[in-house]
Design an enzyme around this catalytic site. Sequence first.
Site, PDB file in Angstrom:
ATOM      1  N   ASP A 128       0.798  -1.238   0.000  1.00 45.97           N
ATOM      2  CA  ASP A 128       0.000   0.000   0.000  1.00 45.97           C
ATOM      3  C   ASP A 128       0.833   1.293   0.000  1.00 45.97           C
ATOM      4  O   ASP A 128       0.312   2.352  -0.343  1.00 45.97           O
ATOM      5  CB  ASP A 128      -0.934   0.032   1.215  1.00 45.97           C
ATOM      6  CG  ASP A 128      -1.948  -1.102   1.192  1.00 45.97           C
ATOM      7  OD1 ASP A 128      -2.204  -1.649   0.109  1.00 45.97           O
ATOM      8  OD2 ASP A 128      -2.467  -1.450   2.275  1.00 45.97           O
ATOM      9  N   ARG A 163     -14.054   1.050 -25.735  1.00 49.39           N
ATOM     10  CA  ARG A 163     -14.720   0.954 -24.428  1.00 49.39           C
ATOM     11  C   ARG A 163     -14.066   1.837 -23.373  1.00 49.39           C
ATOM     12  O   ARG A 163     -12.886   2.193 -23.491  1.00 49.39           O
ATOM     13  CB  ARG A 163     -14.658  -0.487 -23.931  1.00 49.39           C
ATOM     14  CG  ARG A 163     -15.668  -1.371 -24.605  1.00 49.39           C
ATOM     15  CD  ARG A 163     -15.491  -2.811 -24.186  1.00 49.39           C
ATOM     16  NE  ARG A 163     -16.602  -3.608 -24.680  1.00 49.39           N
ATOM     17  CZ  ARG A 163     -16.592  -4.923 -24.801  1.00 49.39           C
ATOM     18  NH1 ARG A 163     -15.516  -5.603 -24.474  1.00 49.39           N
ATOM     19  NH2 ARG A 163     -17.645  -5.556 -25.247  1.00 49.39           N
ATOM     20  N   ALA A 187      -3.539   6.540 -17.770  1.00 50.03           N
ATOM     21  CA  ALA A 187      -4.984   6.600 -17.495  1.00 50.03           C
ATOM     22  C   ALA A 187      -5.549   7.993 -17.781  1.00 50.03           C
ATOM     23  O   ALA A 187      -4.873   9.001 -17.570  1.00 50.03           O
ATOM     24  CB  ALA A 187      -5.248   6.227 -16.041  1.00 50.03           C
ATOM     25  N   LYS A 214     -11.058  10.554 -28.848  1.00 49.12           N
ATOM     26  CA  LYS A 214     -10.577   9.378 -28.112  1.00 49.12           C
ATOM     27  C   LYS A 214     -11.689   8.348 -28.147  1.00 49.12           C
ATOM     28  O   LYS A 214     -12.842   8.691 -27.849  1.00 49.12           O
ATOM     29  CB  LYS A 214     -10.346   9.749 -26.644  1.00 49.12           C
ATOM     30  CG  LYS A 214      -8.940  10.105 -26.331  1.00 49.12           C
ATOM     31  CD  LYS A 214      -8.667  10.135 -24.852  1.00 49.12           C
ATOM     32  CE  LYS A 214      -7.289  10.737 -24.682  1.00 49.12           C
ATOM     33  NZ  LYS A 214      -6.589  10.366 -23.522  1.00 49.12           N
ATOM     34  N   ARG A 257      -0.645  -8.636  -5.093  1.00 49.53           N
ATOM     35  CA  ARG A 257       0.144  -8.996  -3.918  1.00 49.53           C
ATOM     36  C   ARG A 257       1.183 -10.077  -4.197  1.00 49.53           C
ATOM     37  O   ARG A 257       2.049 -10.357  -3.352  1.00 49.53           O
ATOM     38  CB  ARG A 257      -0.800  -9.470  -2.811  1.00 49.53           C
ATOM     39  CG  ARG A 257      -1.597  -8.345  -2.160  1.00 49.53           C
ATOM     40  CD  ARG A 257      -1.220  -8.177  -0.704  1.00 49.53           C
ATOM     41  NE  ARG A 257      -1.581  -9.331   0.056  1.00 49.53           N
ATOM     42  CZ  ARG A 257      -2.732  -9.459   0.743  1.00 49.53           C
ATOM     43  NH1 ARG A 257      -3.598  -8.469   0.759  1.00 49.53           N
ATOM     44  NH2 ARG A 257      -2.974 -10.535   1.419  1.00 49.53           N
TER      45      ARG A 257
END
Length: 324
Positions: A128, A163, A187, A214, A257
């Site tokens: 984290d 999408r 992103a 886009k 993880r």
Amino acid sequence: MKRIAVFTSGGDAPGMNACIRAVVRGGLHYGLEVFGIIRGYNGMIKGDIIPLNSQSVSNIIQRGGTILKSARSKEFMTPEGRKKAYDQLKAHGIEGLVAIGGNGTFTGAEIFYNEFQIPTVGAPGTIDNDLYGTDYTIGYDTAVNTAVDAIDKIRDTADSHDRIFFIEVMGRDSGYIAVQSGISGGAESILIPEERQTIDDIVLTLKNGFERKKSSSIVVVAEGDEEGQAAEVADKIKKTIDVPVDIRVTNLGHIQRGGAPSAYDRILASRLGLGALEGLLNGEKNVMAGIVNDQLIYTPFHDTITKKKLITNDLIRMVSILGR
Ligand code: F6P
């Protein structure tokens, strides 16, 4: 100090094994007897404590997970559980502890130290990256790289099908994994608990993207974001956006993880493991070893768990400029 023990606790993180190895080999270097406690505080309570030698930690630096196993112990949260743990440590002649873990681990370690005064030094092991007192935690770099690899793959299919993908990443109430994997994966939008973004803000960003032709977009959502988890955010967007969109949701989950630790995590874990061990030998107690600006420092457990580690404004600013 002649005999110490090392354990891993809380969510596992890639690089924990490299850290265990550093504690064991460092301890042997200084002439100590080193023991491993299996399954964190649960193993301490049960007396699941085994001797470790150089061979025990051979061939593990490259392995994800933790050879000592891990657990989130409910019993250790009770005074009776902690007393049992103390009795077991005494019975095994353990005089000092190295605790590898995150927030919950150090919360337990602080209470335990205050009650029984067994010197304990922590090494920050959690994907984290939410611990005050270190720039990076063991496992974070690997988790971010795993998330970026997944985002890149999702980008391919998002683009083929025009999408919008909402990708949820871990981090509990921290947005570190989301910010760094989101920036690296290009992103269009990143939702983190540290910065308020409304559904209208995200809709606006996505619509601006469409206007610039886009055809696909990636929105990375930190699991602790106040707008909800990725599925919930996607639902809200579907209901709000007034242009036709094809939306999919992916939760990366525990894949983040696992896996072989990155070179960065192996080095960080080795430095922090040895740093924690040497701190213990030099009389440090009730503190976490961390690396800040490339310097090894020790921060009281109390500060590591109560002070909030902030995400630099620079990163947040960058997201809004580059994710257009
Ligand atoms: O603290 C590490 C972490 O992976 C968090 O990012 C996540 O919220 C949590 O652990 C998941 O815990 P568990 O494996 O117990 O479901």
